[in-house]
Design an enzyme around this catalytic site. Structure first.
Site, mmCIF file in Angstrom:
data_model
loop_
_atom_site.group_PDB
_atom_site.id
_atom_site.type_symbol
_atom_site.label_atom_id
_atom_site.label_comp_id
_atom_site.label_asym_id
_atom_site.label_seq_id
_atom_site.Cartn_x
_atom_site.Cartn_y
_atom_site.Cartn_z
ATOM 1 N N ASP A 1 3.665 9.247 -1.117
ATOM 2 C CA ASP A 1 2.464 8.549 -0.665
ATOM 3 C C ASP A 1 2.172 7.434 -1.654
ATOM 4 O OD1 ASP A 1 0.247 8.143 0.994
ATOM 5 O OD2 ASP A 1 -0.238 10.280 1.038
ATOM 6 N N HIS B 1 0.812 -1.225 0.000
ATOM 7 C CA HIS B 1 0.000 0.000 0.000
ATOM 8 C C HIS B 1 0.840 1.267 0.000
ATOM 9 C CE1 HIS B 1 -4.061 -1.739 0.526
ATOM 10 N NE2 HIS B 1 -3.342 -2.787 0.924
HETATM 11 P P1 ADQ Z 1 -2.682 6.345 4.776
HETATM 12 O O1 ADQ Z 1 -1.258 6.764 4.873
HETATM 13 O O2 ADQ Z 1 -3.399 6.252 6.043
HETATM 14 O O3 ADQ Z 1 -2.856 4.992 3.958
HETATM 15 P P2 ADQ Z 1 -4.672 7.719 2.964
HETATM 16 O O4 ADQ Z 1 -4.720 6.951 1.717
HETATM 17 O O5 ADQ Z 1 -4.773 9.181 2.723
HETATM 18 O O6 ADQ Z 1 -3.352 7.507 3.822
HETATM 19 O O7 ADQ Z 1 -5.879 7.232 3.856
HETATM 20 C C1 ADQ Z 1 -6.229 7.924 4.970
HETATM 21 C C2 ADQ Z 1 -7.683 7.645 5.328
HETATM 22 O O8 ADQ Z 1 -7.859 8.142 6.641
HETATM 23 C C3 ADQ Z 1 -8.663 8.381 4.428
HETATM 24 O O9 ADQ Z 1 -9.804 7.620 4.250
HETATM 25 C C4 ADQ Z 1 -8.976 9.645 5.223
HETATM 26 O O10 ADQ Z 1 -10.276 10.141 5.066
HETATM 27 C C5 ADQ Z 1 -8.799 9.196 6.635
HETATM 28 N N1 ADQ Z 1 -8.295 10.330 7.431
HETATM 29 C C6 ADQ Z 1 -7.174 11.036 7.242
HETATM 30 N N2 ADQ Z 1 -7.065 12.015 8.161
HETATM 31 C C7 ADQ Z 1 -8.158 11.925 8.922
HETATM 32 C C8 ADQ Z 1 -8.626 12.660 10.036
HETATM 33 N N3 ADQ Z 1 -7.922 13.670 10.553
HETATM 34 N N4 ADQ Z 1 -9.797 12.304 10.578
HETATM 35 C C9 ADQ Z 1 -10.489 11.260 10.078
HETATM 36 N N5 ADQ Z 1 -10.104 10.522 9.028
HETATM 37 C C10 ADQ Z 1 -8.939 10.855 8.459
HETATM 38 C C11 ADQ Z 1 -1.955 4.056 3.310
HETATM 39 C C12 ADQ Z 1 -0.976 4.663 2.310
HETATM 40 C C13 ADQ Z 1 -1.735 5.455 1.255
HETATM 41 C C14 ADQ Z 1 -2.782 4.566 0.574
HETATM 42 C C15 ADQ Z 1 -3.621 3.838 1.607
HETATM 43 C C16 ADQ Z 1 -4.519 2.803 0.966
HETATM 44 O O11 ADQ Z 1 -0.016 5.477 2.964
HETATM 45 O O12 ADQ Z 1 -0.848 5.992 0.288
HETATM 46 O O13 ADQ Z 1 -3.618 5.374 -0.227
HETATM 47 O O14 ADQ Z 1 -2.810 3.169 2.567
HETATM 48 O O15 ADQ Z 1 -3.803 1.934 0.178
#
Ligand code: ADQ
Length: 453
Positions: free
Chosen positions: A362, A154
């Site tokens: 990311d 991921h």
């Molecule tokens: P993450 O690094 O966690 O995931 P991301 O893909 O942006 O990053 O997912 C974050 C999730 O958490 C989103 O659904 C978002 O809405 C939620 N979120 C973020 N900040 C929040 C907050 N303050 N309050 C509530 N919810 C919040 C890892 C990888 C990514 C990849 C995903 C999935 O680092 O690059 O996209 O896995 O594969």
């Protein structure tokens, strides 16, 4: 049809209150056909639970094991999040390698395989997720598993020069080659992996990204993860009618809102983002008092020192910027270090004129897709997206920026705030098509069709 077995570090069993808890559960969506087995860590630390506990919920069987305190610190806090996470996000300066933690990682990966093996049926399809579990496939094979076993990463994969810095990099690479299929969000990550395979194992890959390792065919696949955009859009519409969105609108007094939402993680580029906002106010005076930024940073991995340091850095930076520009009735940055509910987040995205998604690296970044899904077609906001997020491969109509260049990001915010409705609609329509096409089903099917083959 073969049964699907998902293996991930954390398993969150859905409850009535949180029917689809956890990021991966949401992302897999319809991939979770009835009968699926989901195996992983319960999140509990203690000496119990060396054999899996089984729970059935919504047609899925969840099998969880516990970790000891030492395993948690060596495997999870130490090697996974103190060494692998920074390495795979190109942060060699943060790489904190300790041999005993690496040993803990190997032991826990073996423990996962040992506990899972008795639960497997002959024709299961096993799908292992993410960097904490690179070696589960190899350990299953060593114990005689003959099932098809796939792996999805991921987060980014790195080119040979970076992997080389990890003392056990070669071992991990060989571990990945024990899978039948290795999947990535983007071609860039996949090519970096193939380049490591060529450099360190001397194996050339075919045009389709497959290669032969110790007599077995290893396939690779690019499968970009997506969101259930329609569901998220509906949540945003509902939220927009609710009390919280009314309150945020009232608090803005018609000022434009710029939103950021991330885990509080150094890969997300939050200091750079705040410095860019500082530049905006410094260089473009007309925005002073006219625009507010809301940054919601959910605290994460607080047992890792770097995350505590980052939090202190951000506290100082926000205090400094707010101290310099605030008026008695306006502050530039509203900063919350906690998670919001999905509904609140969706509603706030919809209110925001600009979505600022500027990670330094990311794997994908789902916030970018959620921001697009939450917009109204009549008056959509503008997405500013880092070129180093996997999402930039797909979301080309965003304003694409280099997050290391505060001036460039400030100029993009200025451009977004000034953008006329026609251009905003045009860009958003194009982004909307891409986000709606990237369903959870497309993600799981793209990967599983190669694994099944
Ligand atoms: P993450 O690094 O966690 O995931 P991301 O893909 O942006 O990053 O997912 C974050 C999730 O958490 C989103 O659904 C978002 O809405 C939620 N979120 C973020 N900040 C929040 C907050 N303050 N309050 C509530 N919810 C919040 C890892 C990888 C990514 C990849 C995903 C999935 O680092 O690059 O996209 O896995 O594969």
């Amino acid at each position: 049809m073969s049964r699907l077995v998902i293996v991930s570090n954390r398993v969150q069993i859905p409850t009535e209150k949180a029917p689809r808890a956890g990021g991966l559960a949401v992302a897999l969506g319809s991939g979770l056909a009835p009968g699926t087995l989901w195996f992983g860590w319960s999140g509990k630390r203690g000496h119990n639970g060396r054999t899996p506990s089984l729970h059935d919920a919504q047609g899925v069987t969840y099998a969880t094991i516990d970790l000891t305190e030492k395993e948690y610190h060596d495997f999870y806090v130490g090697f996974s999040n103190g060494a692998l996470w920074p390495l795979l996000h190109y942060r060699l300066d943060y790489l904190d390698y300790h041999r005993h933690q690496h040993q803990g990682y190997c032991d826990v990966n073996a423990y996962f395989a040992e506990a899972l093996l008795p639960l497997l049926k002959d024709d299961d399809l096993v799908w292992v997720h993410d960097y904490q579990l690179f070696l589960v496939g190899e350990n299953l094979r060593a114990r005689g598993a003959t099932q098809k076993i796939g792996f999805f990463l991921h987060i980014p994969f790195v080119p040979p020069e970076i992997l080389d810095a990890l003392p056990c990099g070669l071992e991990l690479l060989r571990g990945l080659c024990a899978y039948d299929v290795v999947g990535f969000h983007t071609d860039e990550h996949r090519n970096a992996f193939l380049s490591c395979v060529e450099t360190f194992l001397g194996l050339a890959s075919a045009d389709d990204g497959s290669f032969v390792f110790e007599g077995r065919l290893v396939k690779t696949v690019t499968a970009p993860i997506g969101i259930d955009a329609e569901e998220f859009a509906q949540t945003a519409v509902r939220a927009a009618r609710g009390a919280e969105v009314r309150r945020i609108r009232e608090s803005l007094f018609s000022r434009a809102l710029v939103i950021g939402a991330d885990r509080l993680d150094y890969s997300k580029g939050l200091p750079n983002r705040f410095r860019a906002f500082d530049q905006l106010l410094e260089r473009f005076h007309e925005h002073r008092g006219k625009v507010s930024m809301l940054q919601v940073a959910a605290r994460s991995r607080e047992d890792v020192d770097r995350y505590q340091q980052l939090r202190r850095t951000l506290d100082r930076l926000v205090g400094d910027i707010n101290g310099r520009y605030s008026e008695f009735d306006w502050i530039p940055i509203r900063y919350m270090t906690r998670a919001l509910s999905r509904k609140s987040l969706a509603g706030f995205y919809r209110v925001a004129r600009v979505g600022l998604v500027t990670p330094l690296r990311d794997g994908m970044n789902l916030v970018a897709k959620e921001y697009v899904a939450a917009q109204s077609s009549a008056d959509p906001g503008v997405l500013i997206l880092s070129r180093f997020a996997g999402a930039a491969d797909e979301l080309k109509e965003a304003l694409i920026v280099n997050p290391y260049d505060a001036d460039e990001v400030a100029e993009a915010i200025d451009q977004a705030l000034a953008m006329d409705l026609g251009e905003r609609k045009e860009r958003w329509q194009a982004l909307r098509e891409r986000v709606w096409a990237g369903t959870p089903a497309r993600f799981t099917e793209t990967f599983l069709s190669v694994l099944r083959d």
